[in-house]
Design a protein around this motif. Sequence first.
Motif, mmCIF file in Angstrom:
data_model
loop_
_atom_site.group_PDB
_atom_site.id
_atom_site.type_symbol
_atom_site.label_atom_id
_atom_site.label_comp_id
_atom_site.label_asym_id
_atom_site.label_seq_id
_atom_site.Cartn_x
_atom_site.Cartn_y
_atom_site.Cartn_z
ATOM 1 N N LEU A 143 -45.454 49.382 27.224
ATOM 2 C CA LEU A 143 -44.580 50.292 26.492
ATOM 3 C C LEU A 143 -45.352 50.986 25.361
ATOM 4 O O LEU A 143 -45.195 52.185 25.140
ATOM 5 C CB LEU A 143 -43.365 49.544 25.929
ATOM 6 C CG LEU A 143 -42.369 50.375 25.131
ATOM 7 C CD1 LEU A 143 -41.799 51.535 25.959
ATOM 8 C CD2 LEU A 143 -41.239 49.481 24.605
ATOM 9 N N LEU A 144 -46.210 50.254 24.682
ATOM 10 C CA LEU A 144 -47.022 50.857 23.620
ATOM 11 C C LEU A 144 -47.955 51.919 24.202
ATOM 12 O O LEU A 144 -48.143 52.977 23.602
ATOM 13 C CB LEU A 144 -47.806 49.786 22.856
ATOM 14 C CG LEU A 144 -48.627 50.295 21.672
ATOM 15 C CD1 LEU A 144 -47.750 51.014 20.639
ATOM 16 C CD2 LEU A 144 -49.379 49.129 21.020
ATOM 17 N N ARG A 145 -48.533 51.649 25.375
ATOM 18 C CA ARG A 145 -49.387 52.667 26.028
ATOM 19 C C ARG A 145 -48.573 53.915 26.345
ATOM 20 O O ARG A 145 -49.056 55.036 26.189
ATOM 21 C CB ARG A 145 -50.027 52.114 27.300
ATOM 22 C CG ARG A 145 -51.231 51.222 27.040
ATOM 23 C CD ARG A 145 -52.070 50.952 28.286
ATOM 24 N NE ARG A 145 -51.297 50.634 29.484
ATOM 25 C CZ ARG A 145 -50.856 49.415 29.807
ATOM 26 N NH1 ARG A 145 -51.108 48.395 29.020
ATOM 27 N NH2 ARG A 145 -50.172 49.227 30.917
ATOM 28 N N HIS A 146 -47.332 53.733 26.793
ATOM 29 C CA HIS A 146 -46.473 54.877 27.077
ATOM 30 C C HIS A 146 -46.260 55.713 25.805
ATOM 31 O O HIS A 146 -46.396 56.938 25.834
ATOM 32 C CB HIS A 146 -45.128 54.414 27.641
ATOM 33 C CG HIS A 146 -44.177 55.545 27.868
ATOM 34 N ND1 HIS A 146 -44.263 56.367 28.966
ATOM 35 C CD2 HIS A 146 -43.137 55.999 27.116
ATOM 36 C CE1 HIS A 146 -43.311 57.299 28.892
ATOM 37 N NE2 HIS A 146 -42.615 57.083 27.777
ATOM 38 N N GLU A 147 -45.971 55.037 24.711
ATOM 39 C CA GLU A 147 -45.753 55.749 23.445
ATOM 40 C C GLU A 147 -47.048 56.405 22.956
ATOM 41 O O GLU A 147 -47.025 57.510 22.421
ATOM 42 C CB GLU A 147 -45.178 54.805 22.387
ATOM 43 C CG GLU A 147 -43.814 54.233 22.749
ATOM 44 C CD GLU A 147 -42.769 55.305 23.068
ATOM 45 O OE1 GLU A 147 -42.667 56.312 22.347
ATOM 46 O OE2 GLU A 147 -42.029 55.114 24.060
ATOM 47 N N GLN A 148 -48.186 55.746 23.183
ATOM 48 C CA GLN A 148 -49.473 56.332 22.793
ATOM 49 C C GLN A 148 -49.726 57.632 23.548
ATOM 50 O O GLN A 148 -50.241 58.598 22.984
ATOM 51 C CB GLN A 148 -50.621 55.345 23.044
ATOM 52 C CG GLN A 148 -51.998 55.894 22.691
ATOM 53 C CD GLN A 148 -52.178 56.143 21.207
ATOM 54 O OE1 GLN A 148 -51.944 55.243 20.401
ATOM 55 N NE2 GLN A 148 -52.599 57.335 20.834
ATOM 56 N N GLN A 178 -54.427 58.728 32.741
ATOM 57 C CA GLN A 178 -55.735 59.244 33.165
ATOM 58 C C GLN A 178 -55.816 60.758 33.004
ATOM 59 O O GLN A 178 -56.813 61.278 32.506
ATOM 60 C CB GLN A 178 -56.016 58.839 34.606
ATOM 61 C CG GLN A 178 -56.241 57.352 34.772
ATOM 62 C CD GLN A 178 -56.312 56.928 36.240
ATOM 63 O OE1 GLN A 178 -55.990 57.695 37.140
ATOM 64 N NE2 GLN A 178 -56.728 55.690 36.463
ATOM 65 N N GLN A 179 -54.775 61.445 33.427
ATOM 66 C CA GLN A 179 -54.768 62.910 33.349
ATOM 67 C C GLN A 179 -54.866 63.392 31.895
ATOM 68 O O GLN A 179 -55.639 64.309 31.591
ATOM 69 C CB GLN A 179 -53.492 63.453 33.994
ATOM 70 C CG GLN A 179 -53.346 64.956 33.864
ATOM 71 C CD GLN A 179 -51.944 65.425 34.188
ATOM 72 O OE1 GLN A 179 -50.955 64.761 33.886
ATOM 73 N NE2 GLN A 179 -51.850 66.584 34.804
ATOM 74 N N LEU A 236 -57.988 65.727 27.402
ATOM 75 C CA LEU A 236 -58.504 65.619 26.041
ATOM 76 C C LEU A 236 -60.017 65.789 26.024
ATOM 77 O O LEU A 236 -60.572 66.466 25.150
ATOM 78 C CB LEU A 236 -58.105 64.279 25.413
ATOM 79 C CG LEU A 236 -56.657 64.155 24.951
ATOM 80 C CD1 LEU A 236 -56.325 62.712 24.601
ATOM 81 C CD2 LEU A 236 -56.367 65.079 23.771
ATOM 82 N N VAL A 237 -60.689 65.196 26.991
ATOM 83 C CA VAL A 237 -62.146 65.339 27.094
ATOM 84 C C VAL A 237 -62.524 66.798 27.358
ATOM 85 O O VAL A 237 -63.459 67.326 26.753
ATOM 86 C CB VAL A 237 -62.718 64.397 28.181
ATOM 87 C CG1 VAL A 237 -64.172 64.715 28.495
ATOM 88 C CG2 VAL A 237 -62.570 62.942 27.751
#
Length: 185
Positions: A98-103, A170-171, A176-177
């Motif tokens: 869930l934290l990854r989703h919010e990130q 991933q996308q 961002l890169v």
Amino acid sequence: MLFSFAPLWLLSLLATLTQQPTAQAPVVAPTLEWNARRPLTWADFKARPNTDRLEALTSSTIDAKVGCVDYQFSAQVTAVFRPSESWVRHPAQASAALLRHEQVHFDLTELHARLLRQKLSLVKLDCEKLQPAFSNLTKMAFLTWQREEARYDQESNHGLNAARQQAWEQQVQQRLVQLEAFALK
């Protein structure tokens, strides 16, 4: 995900454009600027839940400040996280997924801040007619950002669809890169 740009953003835009101090500066709660080396933690989510539909909510925005000095246009665009408006329902039980989703919500904010920086670097804005041109440019940028945020939640089912969540993570990182040249240094 909560989207906003008007109240504080518009105040800073108008104050910058008119070059006149405001009578009383608005009280601004502390924010966190996006930083690749500093991901969000559950401790950053300070607000109380305000709906039963979600397990967490990230409030972020793109802060755009513009001005002209000696008829030279300049802009500062920053992706910011608002702890006082962000929340998690059960912090002790909240998952890393869930934290990854919010990130990723915050990462999408940075992605669109970079896209706006890119657009601003390519256009020639006339300082005497700055307001309509800048306003139109940012309206489109914010609309695109908001649509992508909504699509992210829909496609990942708010992070519950693990395969789609991973694909989005991933996308967004790849994009961002690709826009690294427009990251804040």
